[in-house]
Design a protein around this motif. Structure first.
Motif: not given
Lengths: 159, 307
Positions: A87-88, A120-122, A149-150, A155-156
């Motif tokens: 998983h990422p 998804p973008q915390p 964060l990476l 994932m984005a």
């Protein structure tokens, strides 16, 4: 105290087992299903090592009565990777050194997976808030936050 | 090893009949976050638990301008924290919820459980008191309504009679020009119990300066969380100058009857009641005056740590 039937979908697979009425979801995963990736730290909800995703939300499985999860979907750390790829979030923890002894790691990973589902973008601050329920005595958290964060960034990109 | 049997309630009536049948041997559970800890420590030793989680309809959160906010007893603390109406209209409740444990526990813990466990330090309780929550209770003899101020009878003791369950909390709609905040002071920023918790709600008159209503509730500084009535009365009808807020904060200090424990001495707690009452009033006043405070900023204000 007779054992009672419990039906769960764990990591996509339906399981039917018998569990003691006073068993936690954590003890059920570890003792009845041999899914020992989920760790028992404090057994009182403070350390987060037992975090799993229950019906889409991260929870401390030591505080869940197994029978109260009747019919639920559970994802444990064993359910994240495929045989080919991690998983990422797992991959990012390795690359950023987000772990040392490793005992808390699966809990932090599941907390991160739970966060990234909803957000998804915390920001770094939101990541810190989201892992407030997880204790790590080795890393000092800096690398953990970087790893999450990476993972969010990667994932984005995939989407 | 202690053991207990597990009984699943199919609906509210079934839950009540199970509780009646098993009497003191039974304990209702919902999120079970307090229950399992207390059971493992040996404080609570029921012969059986009646699981009310899963009773449909008991976890709803709804808001209407006429009836205000209805929180089903099974609403999780996380659902309250993330609810847009709660964040917009009941900031003290949203900040109480955000200060509560950590996300994994908030996803399990229910507001009804927080109320029924009746800890003086429960993080949702000062805000619920300050918003004049009414308790919906159902038991063998039917339903009744009780103000939350009368629900708490002592640490861990409530007005619930045998076989009764708390089903919902109803908070009236805040009038226009209302602002509020809860601040929790605790040793750590997450997963800790409040040393002191204060919720303040202020409503201004149309002139934007005179106080129409002020409500202040204190946690962890007495056997139950409670309203600081004298402090409130010092604010109502007055212009809220810094002096007025300071006087109310001092009155709140006098209302507190804390104990010494591992998180702080009684004297320290009294000092913190004064400081946090003043601070929550300042923020509530600004919000009542129309200043928008983004939730991220409220979250930063919500927990003030000792270190």
């Amino acid at each position: 105290m007779n054992k009672q039937p419990l039906r769960l979908t764990i990591n996509g697979r339906e399981r039917q087992i018998l569990v003691a009425p006073y068993y936690s979801l954590l003890d059920t995963l570890r003792d009845e299903l041999q899914l020992t990736g989920t760790k028992k730290g404090c057994d009182e909800g403070d350390c987060g090592a037992c975090t799993v995703i229950l019906d889409g939300q991260p929870v401390t499985s030591c505080l869940v009565l197994a029978l109260s999860a009747q019919g639920s979907e559970v994802t444990t750390v064993e359910g994240l990777a495929t045989p080919e790829t991690l998983h990422p979030v797992q991959q990012a923890f390795i690359e950023r050194g987000g772990l040392q002894c490793g005992y808390c790691t699966q809990g932090l990973i599941m907390a991160a997976v739970g966060l990234l589902q909803d957000n998804p973008q915390p920001s770094a601050e939101e990541v810190k808030f989201a892992i407030g329920n997880n204790l790590c005595r080795c890393t000092g958290y800096t690398k953990v936050v970087e790893a999450i964060l990476l993972a969010a960034e990667r994932m984005a990109e995939v989407e | 090893m202690l053991r207990f049997d597990f009984l699943q309630a199919r609906n509210l009536r079934h839950a009540i009949s199970l509780l009646e049948r098993h009497g003191e041997e039974a304990r209702p559970v919902a999120g079970s976050t307090d229950f399992l800890v207390r059971w493992r420590q040996g404080f609570w030793r029921p012969a059986c638990v009646v699981n009310i989680k899963g009773i449909s309809g008991l976890g709803r959160i709804t808001y209407s301008p006429q009836n205000g906010l209805r929180l089903g007893a099974l609403a999780t603390v996380q659902a309250i924290e993330t609810n847009a109406q709660v964040r917009r209209r009941y900031q003290a409740l949203a900040t109480g919820a955000t200060s509560f444990a950590g996300v994994q526990v908030r996803n399990l813990a229910t507001v009804g459980g927080n109320v029924c466990n009746a800890s003086p330090a429960g993080d949702t309780l000062p805000a619920l008191l300050a918003f004049d929550a009414q308790c919906g209770i159902t038991g063998p003899d039917g339903a009744r309504i009780l103000p939350l101020t009368e629900f708490f009878q002592g640490p861990g003791r409530t007005a619930l009679q045998p076989g009764e369950l708390l089903t919902e909390l109803v908070l009236p709609p805040p009038p226009p020009r209302t602002g509020s905040l809860y601040i929790k002071h605790s040793p750590r920023g997450a997963m800790d119990i409040a040393t002191v918790g204060v919720a303040s709600v202020i409503t201004l008159e149309e002139d934007g300066v005179t106080c129409r209503d002020a409500r202040i509730a204190l946690g962890a500084v007495g056997p139950v969380p409670f309203r600081a009535a004298e402090a409130e009365s010092l604010l109502k009808g007055r212009e809220l100058s810094p002096d007025a807020l300071a006087q109310a904060a001092e009155a709140a200090r006098h209302a507190a009857t804390p104990i010494d424990d591992v998180r702080g001495t009684a004297a320290y707690r009294k000092d913190m009641v004064e400081a946090l009452t003043r601070r929550t009033l300042q923020h509530a006043l600004r919000m009542a005056g129309g200043r928008r405070v983004p939730f991220e900023e409220q979250r930063r204000l919500a927990v003030q740590t000792a270190f």
